[in-house]
Design a protein around this motif. Structure first.
Motif: not given
Length: 726
Positions: A120-125, A150-155, A410-417
């Protein structure tokens, strides 16, 4: 950038004694200068910084306390200056080569064993347009995963999806900031501009001087509400109910713009039928305000020639946020207040690049230019720009919080933030923390060892706003260029450069061969061409020359669109759409066990999870710890003293903060800022329930109980916790 010989600059130095830059915080993106000089105090030589506002079209040269002190986090001693790699349970400084080898080999192993969707890839606003664009491309080309958000989902996701459905396009403001003083009535729904975007407040003061009637809708009497002619202190989660009730009055009293409705909209008749069933008194009771106040607000907005409606997180961070925004857009359409001076709708973006960050591909369902990843023509076009086959691009992923649920499962095993702190910013934070502990691999690219970075296997140090070049898009859709003015400290690298290095380790370097951010922007221009968010006519040269260009801008010969929808909307039939919105509250049901409603928000001195502002001594000193605002009668009912520690509990979990007894909040509501992690993290108790349209969590309406921490301690230590004994 570095000079040679005697004038060679050292890491951490400014290029010039006085530099021009741009505030990294809110969506106004104020321009400023930062100057440096040295002084000697008690025999110690130190560098003194001074930040001042620079004239610009958005803030007109104003700067708030966050901008004045932003350099303090960029120059902080806790800045990460070397990659960290977890060895024997500890994060150890290593060289870039070792860190990149570890990332590349781990990703390669996971790709071969779990497939691309295991990552998974997790970005930012707050990332620049160039980095946001590249992160989306990295996910889909270098990794091949569909799991990016990305965290803009919360914005702004509620306002974005609503604008797209109603107008056919999502841009924060449909008008200019300069239109605010021209409006005769302004509705500020769920937005506390005085603390969140303070450099915009003079626009509203000027509007009032020109005779504007200002309506503020908020459960709290905020500093913004202090300028209101009418403050509707509604129950959290009832914004859609209120908007419907206002519309009912406007329709019943003949304040609609019949000609505009007939010529430029669809769906009005269905809406009228729905409004027949709306009862003003019942709506007022549900909202917790007087019916006459709703009537007054409706008349004020409906009876004037010009007006603007603004919404922000108070309306949008709800499980009905999408529909609540559409209810307010009904008010705009019914009165014809859009597409001309002094009129429009504005979603007050929270993050620095919340607008641009979602336009170019780091959102689960989007490709650059606001294209849809599920549209075959859009996929084919972007694939042609990237030099890949359309069939190689993955499909739509899931929203930010849903990614955390997949990590937990555990469907996503690695995360890049990159550029985010999800362990603090997500709702139901305890589940998120549990989820991250389950990962086989967590990589975090950040300036500081945040709460999330402390859990990582690899931490990559990135440059600050002073040290990297890139474009940002402010709340009114104006693209701005922010250029590097300082040499990066230690071995910190630009985030886009890190993505290119990882891609190279995955044998995808040929797709990421950029020499600088302008090179990336040139590809972004092409990838966005013909899309809803068309940046093709914008270039670095134009941005340097013109100090900002509005999108859409399809040609370098065009000025960019400052006022939208003058003649038509962006839907296929060129008409806007009215929406039937049910009049029901979106709050979590209160009970004897959880009798109060918890809402959250920002304070003037801090930003997002506080990773940057709490490392600014001048800002941290203003608010050193988290707190809960509670009404005096509510505090008395629950035996709470001003300034004491309290425990707040929901079905999800609990947190502890100090109490602040204040009369300006509803008796049934608690307010807690969102800027702290750990035991003070309000998101340990917030709701994970998601809006069905935009997947925005219901941050603003958690049912909770509260008690003094002394009672909680007494209960856990086995003492009799009778309320009367304390």
């Amino acid at each position: 950038m570095c000079q040679s010989g005697e004038n060679k600059l050292e890491a951490g130095q400014f290029i010039l004694p006085v530099v021009e830059t741009q505030c990294p915080f809110c969506s106004v993106q104020c321009k400023m200068t930062v100057s440096t000089e040295t002084e000697t105090l008690a025999g110690i030589i130190r560098t003194v910084y001074k930040a001042e506002g620079k004239p610009n079209a958005a803030s007109q040269g104003r700067l708030c306390i966050k901008g004045m002190n932003a350099h303090q986090h960029a120059t902080h001693a806790e800045r990460l200056t070397q990659p960290l790699l977890r060895k024997e349970g500890k994060l150890i400084p290593v060289q870039w080569g070792e860190a990149m080898d570890a990332v590349g080999s781990s990703f390669s192993s996971l790709l071969s064993t779990q497939g691309p969707d295991g990552i998974g890839i997790y970005g930012g606003g707050s990332l620049s347009n160039e980095t946001a664009y590249l992160l989306g491309k990295f996910a889909r080309v270098a990794i091949g995963t569909r799991y990016i958000d990305y965290n803009g989902r919360f914005c702004m996701s509620a306002a974005a999806s609503a604008g797209s459905k109603v107008f056919g396009i999502d841009r924060g403001l449909t008008c200019r900031l300069a239109d605010i003083p021209l409006a005769r009535c302004i509705v500020l729904a769920g937005t506390n501009i005085a603390e969140c975007q303070p450099t915009l407040m003079p626009y509203f003061h000027q509007a009032k001087e020109n005779g504007a009637f200002v309506i503020v809708i908020d459960p709290r009497a905020t500093p913004t509400a202090a300028i209101a002619d009418l403050h509707l202190q509604i129950r959290p989660g009832t914004d859609a109910v209120l908007a419907n009730a206002m519309l009912k009055v406007i329709v019943d009293e003949g304040l609609v713009n019949e000609e505009f409705i007939r010529k430029r909209t669809n769906g009005y008749e269905q809406l009228l039928t729905h409004l027949d069933g709306v009862d003003l008194n019942e709506s007022a009771a549900l909202c917790g305000v007087e019916a006459e106040m709703i009537r007054q607000a409706a008349r004020a907005f409906g009876s004037v020639e010009t007006g603007i409606v603004f919404t922000a997180r108070g309306v949008e961070q709800q499980t009905d946020g999408h529909m609540a925004v559409r209810a307010f857009l009904n008010l705009v359409l019914a009165t014809g207040k859009i597409g001309r001076e002094g009129c429009g709708y504005g979603a007050i973006t929270g993050q620095g690049n919340g607008q641009g960050g979602r336009e170019h591909g780091q959102k689960a369902d989007q490709l650059p230019g606001y294209r849809s990843i599920e549209n075959e023509e859009d996929r084919a076009y972007v694939a042609s720009v990237w030099g890949v086959e359309p069939s190689s691009l993955p499909g739509k992923g899931v929203s930010a919080y849903e990614m955390m649920e997949l990590v937990h499962q555990r469907e996503i095993q690695a995360l890049f933030v990159m550029g985010s702190n999800p362990v603090v910013s997500n709702p139901n934070a305890r589940l998120v923390e549990e989820a991250l502990k389950k990962l086989d691999l967590l990589i975090v690219a950040d300036m500081f060892l945040t709460e999330t970075a402390r859990m990582a296997d690899v931490v990559l140090p990135v440059t600050s706003y002073l040290e990297n070049t890139g474009t940002m898009t402010n709340l009114e859709g104006r693209v701005l260029l922010r250029e590097a003015v300082r040499i990066a400290p230690g071995e910190a690298r630009d985030d886009w450069s890190i993505l290119c290095q990882i891609a190279s380790r995955l044998n995808k370097g040929g797709y990421f061969a950029y020499k600088d951010t302008e090179d990336i922007f040139e590809e972004l221009r092409l990838a966005s061409r013909g899309g809803v968010a068309d940046y093709y006519g914008i270039t670095y040269d134009r941005l340097r020359r013109e100090e900002g260009v509005y999108w859409p801008c399809p040609s370098t010969d065009e000025a960019g669109m400052d006022t939208m929808f003058r003649e038509s909307f962006a839907l296929s039939d060129r008409r806007a759409v009215f929406t039937v919105v049910e009049s029901c509250g979106a709050g979590e049901e209160i009970s004897e066990e959880y009798p109060l409603t918890l809402t959250n928000g920002r304070v003037l001195a801090h930003y997002l999870t506080g990773a940057q502002t709490r490392r600014s001594p001048s800002l941290a000193a203003r608010e050193i710890e988290n707190y809960v605002e509670i009404h005096p009668r509510t505090a008395q009912r629950w035996y709470i003293k001003d300034g004491e520690w309290v425990e707040i509990v929901s079905q999800r979990g609990s947190f502890t903060v100090r109490s602040r007894i204040r009369p300006h909040i509803r008796e049934d509501t608690l307010f807690v800022p969102m800027h702290w992690g750990g035991a003070q993290n309000v998101n340990r108790a917030t709701r994970p329930d998601l809006d069905p349209f935009c997947r925005m969590p219901g941050f603003k309406t958690a049912a909770v109980r509260i008690r003094p921490l002394r009672l909680a301690v007494a209960a856990t230590s086995g003492h009799n916790g009778e309320w009367s004994q304390f």
